[in-house]
Write a protein that holds these residues in place. Structure first.
Motif, PDB file in Angstrom:
ATOM      1  N   LEU A   4       0.770  -1.170   0.061  1.00 54.00           N
ATOM      2  CA  LEU A   4      -0.028   0.001   0.055  1.00 54.00           C
ATOM      3  C   LEU A   4       0.887   1.240   0.050  1.00 54.00           C
ATOM      4  N   VAL A   5       1.916   1.263   0.890  1.00 62.69           N
ATOM      5  CA  VAL A   5       2.739   2.267   0.870  1.00 62.69           C
ATOM      6  C   VAL A   5       3.554   2.621  -0.408  1.00 62.69           C
ATOM      7  N   ALA A   6       3.848   1.448  -1.114  1.00 66.21           N
ATOM      8  CA  ALA A   6       4.591   1.644  -2.553  1.00 66.21           C
ATOM      9  C   ALA A   6       3.904   2.023  -3.395  1.00 66.21           C
ATOM     10  N   ALA A   7       2.369   1.984  -3.185  1.00 64.97           N
ATOM     11  CA  ALA A   7       1.598   2.416  -4.194  1.00 64.97           C
ATOM     12  C   ALA A   7       1.069   3.794  -4.177  1.00 64.97           C
ATOM     13  N   HIS A   8       1.806   4.496  -3.084  1.00 61.52           N
ATOM     14  CA  HIS A   8       1.755   6.044  -2.946  1.00 61.52           C
ATOM     15  C   HIS A   8       2.902   6.474  -3.277  1.00 61.52           C
ATOM     16  N   PRO A   9       3.451   7.294  -4.132  1.00 62.57           N
ATOM     17  CA  PRO A   9       4.484   7.929  -3.840  1.00 62.57           C
ATOM     18  C   PRO A   9       4.552   9.328  -3.084  1.00 62.57           C
ATOM     19  N   GLY A  10       5.475   9.332  -2.452  1.00 59.41           N
ATOM     20  CA  GLY A  10       5.603  10.555  -1.436  1.00 59.41           C
ATOM     21  C   GLY A  10       5.120  10.037  -0.047  1.00 59.41           C
ATOM     22  N   GLY A  11       4.829   8.781   0.016  1.00 56.15           N
ATOM     23  CA  GLY A  11       4.156   8.445   1.511  1.00 56.15           C
ATOM     24  C   GLY A  11       2.743   8.319   1.662  1.00 56.15           C
ATOM     25  N   VAL A  12       2.179   7.711   2.689  1.00 56.98           N
ATOM     26  CA  VAL A  12       0.855   7.889   2.869  1.00 56.98           C
ATOM     27  C   VAL A  12       0.624   7.838   4.460  1.00 56.98           C
ATOM     28  N   GLY A  13      -0.459   8.490   4.788  1.00 63.77           N
ATOM     29  CA  GLY A  13      -0.905   8.658   6.168  1.00 63.77           C
ATOM     30  C   GLY A  13      -1.551   7.101   7.085  1.00 63.77           C
ATOM     31  N   THR A  14      -1.561   7.187   8.316  1.00 63.82           N
ATOM     32  CA  THR A  14      -2.018   6.176   8.868  1.00 63.82           C
ATOM     33  C   THR A  14      -3.712   5.802   8.636  1.00 63.82           C
ATOM     34  N   GLY A  15      -4.353   7.073   8.225  1.00 60.28           N
ATOM     35  CA  GLY A  15      -5.862   6.758   7.894  1.00 60.28           C
ATOM     36  C   GLY A  15      -5.844   5.958   6.856  1.00 60.28           C
ATOM     37  N   VAL A  16      -5.038   6.243   5.564  1.00 59.06           N
ATOM     38  CA  VAL A  16      -5.200   5.438   4.330  1.00 59.06           C
ATOM     39  C   VAL A  16      -4.798   4.003   4.924  1.00 59.06           C
ATOM     40  N   ILE A  17      -3.897   3.710   5.370  1.00 59.70           N
ATOM     41  CA  ILE A  17      -3.371   2.385   5.801  1.00 59.70           C
ATOM     42  C   ILE A  17      -4.434   1.622   6.512  1.00 59.70           C
ATOM     43  N   GLU A  18      -5.082   2.174   7.752  1.00 56.29           N
ATOM     44  CA  GLU A  18      -6.128   1.754   8.227  1.00 56.29           C
ATOM     45  C   GLU A  18      -7.444   1.230   7.460  1.00 56.29           C
ATOM     46  N   ALA A  19      -7.715   2.040   6.370  1.00 53.21           N
ATOM     47  CA  ALA A  19      -9.008   2.053   5.913  1.00 53.21           C
ATOM     48  C   ALA A  19      -8.722   0.624   4.942  1.00 53.21           C
ATOM     49  N   GLU A  20      -7.627   0.364   4.827  1.00 56.08           N
ATOM     50  CA  GLU A  20      -7.348  -0.791   3.734  1.00 56.08           C
ATOM     51  C   GLU A  20      -7.628  -2.307   4.487  1.00 56.08           C
ATOM     52  N   PHE A  21      -7.564  -1.982   5.921  1.00 55.67           N
ATOM     53  CA  PHE A  21      -7.666  -3.233   6.556  1.00 55.67           C
ATOM     54  C   PHE A  21      -9.113  -3.262   7.233  1.00 55.67           C
ATOM     55  N   GLY A  22      -9.956  -2.255   7.459  1.00 59.97           N
ATOM     56  CA  GLY A  22     -11.275  -2.570   7.972  1.00 59.97           C
ATOM     57  C   GLY A  22     -11.447  -1.560   8.994  1.00 59.97           C
ATOM     58  N   PRO A  23     -12.482  -1.465   9.882  1.00 55.30           N
ATOM     59  CA  PRO A  23     -13.300  -0.382  10.435  1.00 55.30           C
ATOM     60  C   PRO A  23     -12.291   0.120  11.710  1.00 55.30           C
ATOM     61  N   GLU A  24     -11.463  -0.559  12.172  1.00 54.88           N
ATOM     62  CA  GLU A  24     -10.714  -0.283  13.496  1.00 54.88           C
ATOM     63  C   GLU A  24     -10.000   1.179  13.130  1.00 54.88           C
ATOM     64  N   ARG A  25      -9.873   2.136  14.086  1.00 59.34           N
ATOM     65  CA  ARG A  25      -9.232   3.274  13.721  1.00 59.34           C
ATOM     66  C   ARG A  25      -8.156   3.775  15.066  1.00 59.34           C
ATOM     67  N   THR A  26      -7.476   4.279  14.760  1.00 65.99           N
ATOM     68  CA  THR A  26      -6.727   4.975  16.017  1.00 65.99           C
ATOM     69  C   THR A  26      -7.403   6.294  16.527  1.00 65.99           C
ATOM     70  N   ALA A  27      -7.370   6.182  17.931  1.00 63.76           N
ATOM     71  CA  ALA A  27      -8.093   7.295  18.444  1.00 63.76           C
ATOM     72  C   ALA A  27      -7.511   7.852  19.657  1.00 63.76           C
ATOM     73  N   GLY A  28      -6.747   8.891  19.676  1.00 64.18           N
ATOM     74  CA  GLY A  28      -6.027   9.285  20.740  1.00 64.18           C
ATOM     75  C   GLY A  28      -4.785   8.263  21.090  1.00 64.18           C
ATOM     76  N   TRP A  29      -4.897   7.804  22.387  1.00 62.25           N
ATOM     77  CA  TRP A  29      -4.004   6.781  22.874  1.00 62.25           C
ATOM     78  C   TRP A  29      -4.066   5.607  22.577  1.00 62.25           C
ATOM     79  N   HIS A  30      -5.536   5.236  21.891  1.00 62.81           N
ATOM     80  CA  HIS A  30      -5.746   3.913  21.527  1.00 62.81           C
ATOM     81  C   HIS A  30      -5.208   3.623  20.044  1.00 62.81           C
ATOM     82  N   TRP A  31      -4.368   2.773  19.893  1.00 65.23           N
ATOM     83  CA  TRP A  31      -3.915   2.619  18.507  1.00 65.23           C
ATOM     84  C   TRP A  31      -4.433   1.282  18.055  1.00 65.23           C
ATOM     85  N   SER A  32      -4.765   1.276  16.707  1.00 65.45           N
ATOM     86  CA  SER A  32      -5.423   0.029  15.925  1.00 65.45           C
ATOM     87  C   SER A  32      -4.343  -0.909  16.045  1.00 65.45           C
TER      88      SER A  32
END
Length: 368
Positions: A119-147
């Protein structure tokens, strides 16, 4: 000794000439800037940089210099906490990345890490956490809680499988090292391990001026054995400092220089943030400056000794007081000033107010 420690940080007078042209040069000079997102005054990276830049430099100049578009100037990694390092120091942390691989590599599912890399390789210039998380499912990082995906991605950074050299605003962008890092930087990573250990010790000694094994270990979150070995390989000079239990070490050229101590003119005082290299190791700050600092933003109000976001008042080579500040509606508000023992209150107040005006000008707000 205090004079040498402060001089190594190259902190200029507010209106005078300074060593560093911008925040990227600050980072290259001091080698490490601790990151923290709290913005009661400004971010840790901006405060650390502005303390080492003259009054003409503004907060708005800092982030573009540290995370420029195009050729990167820095990378993000962890000591014990998140820090920013100059890009040229990527090879020096190779052994830490290898240690992370040995300690944590077994925790990662190769299928998950493979999908993240693709997924990172498919995004020249890099990619944020939200895009990576969206690839895997509904769990999202919120504050101190990391997916779980966020945890895997961050471990990949610690191990060097991914790198963060750019941001989109405040969003960290994960990229592939082979794409984001210049070829000479990646070649230097292959230097013999002992050369890297010695170079890291020299880098720390240049920034701290005088350091113990414990200081060096804390600075980069090394084991004592690794820190001691690096100091030995670097052939640093042993120094006895009165009142210190441990032997200190310094570069030979540091011992050949003389540095002014004392408080200096009141108009030259600067404010030092809670995550600044002069304060981030609380025990070292106490040992060197006699400055007993505790960060109280997360301490209940009734239990605070000082205030929510307290900065040190540095005058010359002395920390003469502390000030609780906050930015409110286009102003930088000084809530209270405290004077260190043995320092006249009037002197501390004058220095704190002058430093307050300097920082307010850099932040583009009015001091009140």
């Amino acid at each position: 000794m205090r004079g040498a420690v402060v001089a190594a940080q190259q902190i200029p007078t507010p209106a005078g000439p300074n060593t560093y042209a911008d925040a990227a040069e600050v980072l290259a000079g001091i080698g490490l800037i601790q990151l923290d997102p709290l913005t009661r005054v400004s971010t840790a990276a901006r405060l650390t940089s502005l303390t080492r830049l003259s009054r003409k430099h503004t907060a708005g100049d800092v982030d573009p210099a540290l995370w420029p578009h195009g050729a990167p100037a820095s990378f993000e990694a962890f000591t014990k906490v998140a820090c920013l390092f100059p890009l040229s120091d990527w090879p020096l942390l190779r052994l830490r990345r290898e240690a992370a691989q040995q300690r944590h590599g077994h925790k990662l599912d190769p299928t998950v890490t493979g999908r993240i890399r693709d997924l990172v390789a498919a995004h020249p210039g890099g990619v944020g956490t939200g895009v990576i998380e969206a690839e895997f499912g509904p769990e999202r990082t919120a504050g101190w809680h990391w997916s779980q995906v966020k945890k895997a991605t961050e471990l990949m950074v610690r191990m060097g499988d991914l790198v963060v050299t750019a941001r989109d605003g405040v969003v960290r962008l994960f990229d592939l090292p082979e794409r984001a890092l210049p070829e000479p930087i990646r070649r230097a990573e292959q230097l013999p391990a002992d050369e890297l250990r010695a170079a890291l010790a020299c880098r720390a000694a240049a920034s701290m001026a005088v350091m113990t094994v414990t200081d060096f270990a804390h600075h980069y979150h090394l084991s004592r054995d690794d820190a001691a070995l690096g100091i030995e390989l670097a052939e640093l000079v042993a120094v006895r400092v009165e009142g210190w239990r441990e032997t200190a070490y310094a570069l030979p050229e540091t011992l050949e220089q003389t540095h002014d101590a004392g408080t200096g003119p009141a108009g030259h005082a600067r404010l030092v943030g809670p995550f600044d290299p002069l304060l981030r190791d609380r025990r070292r700050a106490l040992r060197i400056f006699g400055f007993d600092y505790r960060f109280e933003a997360y301490v209940p109000r009734a239990e605070r000794i000082y205030g929510h976001y307290v900065m040190g008042v540095l005058s010359g080579a002395e920390l003469v007081g502390r000030a609780d500040l906050q930015r409110v509606d286009g102003t930088l508000q000084m809530n209270q000033i405290w004077t260190e023992a043995g320092v006249p209150k009037r002197s501390t107040d004058a220095r704190a107010r002058g430093a307050h005006r300097t920082l307010a000008a850099q932040l583009g707000v009015d001091p009140i």
